[in-house]
Enzyme design. Structure first.
Site, PDB file in Angstrom:
ATOM      1  N   GLY B  13       0.840  -1.208   0.000  1.00  0.00           N
ATOM      2  CA  GLY B  13       0.000   0.000   0.000  1.00  0.00           C
ATOM      3  C   GLY B  13       0.866   1.246   0.000  1.00  0.00           C
ATOM      4  N   ALA B  14       2.059   1.129  -0.603  1.00  0.00           N
ATOM      5  CA  ALA B  14       3.063   2.198  -0.509  1.00  0.00           C
ATOM      6  C   ALA B  14       2.677   3.455  -1.273  1.00  0.00           C
ATOM      7  CB  ALA B  14       4.418   1.687  -1.007  1.00  0.00           C
ATOM      8  N   ASP B  39       1.982  -1.786  -4.488  1.00  0.00           N
ATOM      9  CA  ASP B  39       0.631  -1.218  -4.445  1.00  0.00           C
ATOM     10  C   ASP B  39      -0.127  -1.752  -5.649  1.00  0.00           C
ATOM     11  OD1 ASP B  39      -0.423   1.557  -2.788  1.00  0.00           O
ATOM     12  OD2 ASP B  39      -1.636   0.879  -4.481  1.00  0.00           O
ATOM     13  N   ARG B 100     -12.696   3.837   3.283  1.00  0.00           N
ATOM     14  CA  ARG B 100     -14.160   3.852   3.226  1.00  0.00           C
ATOM     15  C   ARG B 100     -14.603   4.968   2.302  1.00  0.00           C
ATOM     16  NH1 ARG B 100     -17.633   3.842   8.783  1.00  0.00           N
ATOM     17  NH2 ARG B 100     -19.705   4.199   7.923  1.00  0.00           N
ATOM     18  N   ARG B 106     -20.075   0.257   6.998  1.00  0.00           N
ATOM     19  CA  ARG B 106     -18.932  -0.332   7.692  1.00  0.00           C
ATOM     20  C   ARG B 106     -18.747  -1.794   7.273  1.00  0.00           C
ATOM     21  NH1 ARG B 106     -15.526   0.505  12.084  1.00  0.00           N
ATOM     22  NH2 ARG B 106     -15.468  -1.647  12.740  1.00  0.00           N
ATOM     23  N   ASN B 113     -12.014  -5.243   2.850  1.00  0.00           N
ATOM     24  CA  ASN B 113     -10.669  -5.280   3.426  1.00  0.00           C
ATOM     25  C   ASN B 113     -10.302  -6.662   3.961  1.00  0.00           C
ATOM     26  OD1 ASN B 113      -9.960  -2.761   2.631  1.00  0.00           O
ATOM     27  ND2 ASN B 113     -10.185  -1.794   4.640  1.00  0.00           N
ATOM     28  N   ASN B 139      -7.643  -0.766   8.388  1.00  0.00           N
ATOM     29  CA  ASN B 139      -8.826  -0.903   9.243  1.00  0.00           C
ATOM     30  C   ASN B 139      -9.886  -1.857   8.705  1.00  0.00           C
ATOM     31  OD1 ASN B 139      -8.321   0.586  11.552  1.00  0.00           O
ATOM     32  ND2 ASN B 139      -8.641   2.517  10.429  1.00  0.00           N
ATOM     33  N   HIS B 194     -10.976   0.216  20.279  1.00  0.00           N
ATOM     34  CA  HIS B 194     -11.062   1.661  20.168  1.00  0.00           C
ATOM     35  C   HIS B 194     -12.396   2.078  20.767  1.00  0.00           C
ATOM     36  CE1 HIS B 194      -7.767   2.722  17.558  1.00  0.00           C
ATOM     37  NE2 HIS B 194      -8.150   1.918  16.586  1.00  0.00           N
TER      38      HIS B 194
END
Lengths: 286, 286
Positions: B13-14, B39, B100, B106, B113, B139, B194
């Protein structure tokens, strides 16, 4: 965490993409724990300050100043914040110019950023005349740096502008041409302006210790390498959809590292030139 | 430039905001000169690679892989690029999830993901089963990291997820409360999820060496500090108009630095927990 110095480093324009990277780079490279963030836009610089504190870098001692959003256009309130930010600064990097917006001509940009550069110089004169070194990196950097220098009252060798990226782009292009690790290409330096007026010097270049002239590079390939060097910046915009921000920030921090007595900075830097015999009078150039 | 190791570090994901900062941070902190950028989106990662080369970090030996833009949806071409990127990697950080987007629930995000995390794990199993350590930061990291772990075939202690920022936010809030330099607050750790399920531990906290309990902090102030800690991430979005990217990148690189045998990483990290007596079965948590 060991730092080069405890002197105060001020980052002007710290809320922006380059500014926020300047703060992070200075911390990660261990320049100084005492970094002050200044910006005209409070929420942006506040957010960067929060993120930097959330990095929890040992020893870090950060501060930030900005006028409240509702006072952004009140010269007195702006001056109040600037006074707090500039006072006691020993080193400064400013990326605090306005970006070019839709509908703006190059002249509009120039005019606006020269006003910002003049104010920046005045703040140095008023609040930190004992600053050691200042690096200016907002565009057009040759003009903004000269304007800041004049208004600051500093000696010419105390203020430089970022000019390294054309040279590192030349180094990169040559490394790709010969398939060598990038730092095996030495002496890759460009001088003069950006763009077509750029002077790309080949005579000092060595590839893995061997002079470039011995490689019998074709005129076509050399023209292509010069082209890639000159187009390096606009190529980043094309690929990333935004201007370079990581490489200018990194190089500007390395310039200040050199000024602080750390690793010497050996890429070109823009500095004041006033030389009758060579035909350059009162300009800022690499 | 001295590096901790010469082992290959792969950044997945660079091309993104976190990914590009991961590459820069790993170079600046001197982890390894051998960094590979991967990526799914070629122009983005190509631009980051160019910018990183234009930093001209001594010793750096960078590479990047991505399918051509026109092949982005061709599984074979994607696998080809992934094979080149993952082969030989000894350390990996992945921020390669999809963000997102407007209109996504969500659950949509989670589903997309998790698929990415499963493929990521498979790539590890196929191309670099000898990897030393992997850090997952996209995430929802507790779910994506667990999914990646299962598919990778690695031992549970070889894969961790980013969980430090809640703790550094607590440290920051306490430092502001007591007006001390941030690193004078020690033992500020949060665990669990979280948000509202976050467990904020006060018993280990010391301020300038003195236990927090001796400060007689009011219930109101403590509630406020917990609130600021929990809201830390969304507050950055409010201020900067974008998610945190500098602090997660910095902390993830520090995790890998610890795994490489450098400065030990002492903030919480998400890791696999399977404990009947404590009531947590097959979860990833700090």
């Amino acid at each position: 965490m060991k730092y080069l110095t405890n002197d105060k480093l001020l980052i002007v324009g710290a809320g922006g993409m380059i500014g926020s990277n300047l703060v992070q780079s200075a911390l990660m490279l261990g320049l100084t724990p005492n970094i002050c963030l200044y910006d005209i836009y409070e929420p942006g610089v506040h957010g960067v300050y929060d993120e930097m504190e959330q990095c929890a870098v040992p020893g870090a001692n950060l501060s930030y100043y900005a006028p409240a959003v509702e006072d952004m256009n009140d010269p007195e309130k702006v001056a109040e914040a600037a006074k707090k930010a500039f006072t006691g600064a020993k080193y400064i990097i400013s990326s605090g110019g306005a970006p070019r917006k839709a509908g703006m001509t190059r002249e509009d940009l120039l005019k606006g950023n020269c006003k910002i550069a003049a104010d920046f110089g005045e703040n140095i004169k008023k609040y930190c005349p004992d600053v050691e070194h200042v690096v200016v990196i907002f565009n057009p950097a040759d003009v903004t740096a000269l304007t800041a220098l004049i208004h600051s009252g500093l000696k010419p060798n105390q203020l430089t502008s970022l000019a390294a990226l054309d040279s590192t782009r030349l180094q990169q292009a040559l490394a790709h041409e010969f398939g060598v690790q990038q730092d095996k290409v030495t002496g890759a330096h460009t001088y003069g302006g950006h763009g077509e007026q750029m002077a790309v010097f080949a005579s000092q270049v060595k590839v893995d210790g061997k002079p470039l002239s011995e490689f019998n590079i074709s005129e076509e390939r050399w023209a292509q390498i010069k082209h890639d060097t000159i187009q390096g910046g606009s190529n980043i915009i094309k690929l990333r959809g935004r201007s370079s921000f990581q490489s200018p920030a990194y190089q500007a921090v390395k310039m200040i590292e050199g000024a602080m007595g750390g690793t010497p900075f050996t890429w070109p830097a823009g500095c004041y030139v006033n030389c009758d015999t060579c035909g350059y009078k009162n300009v800022m150039m690499a």
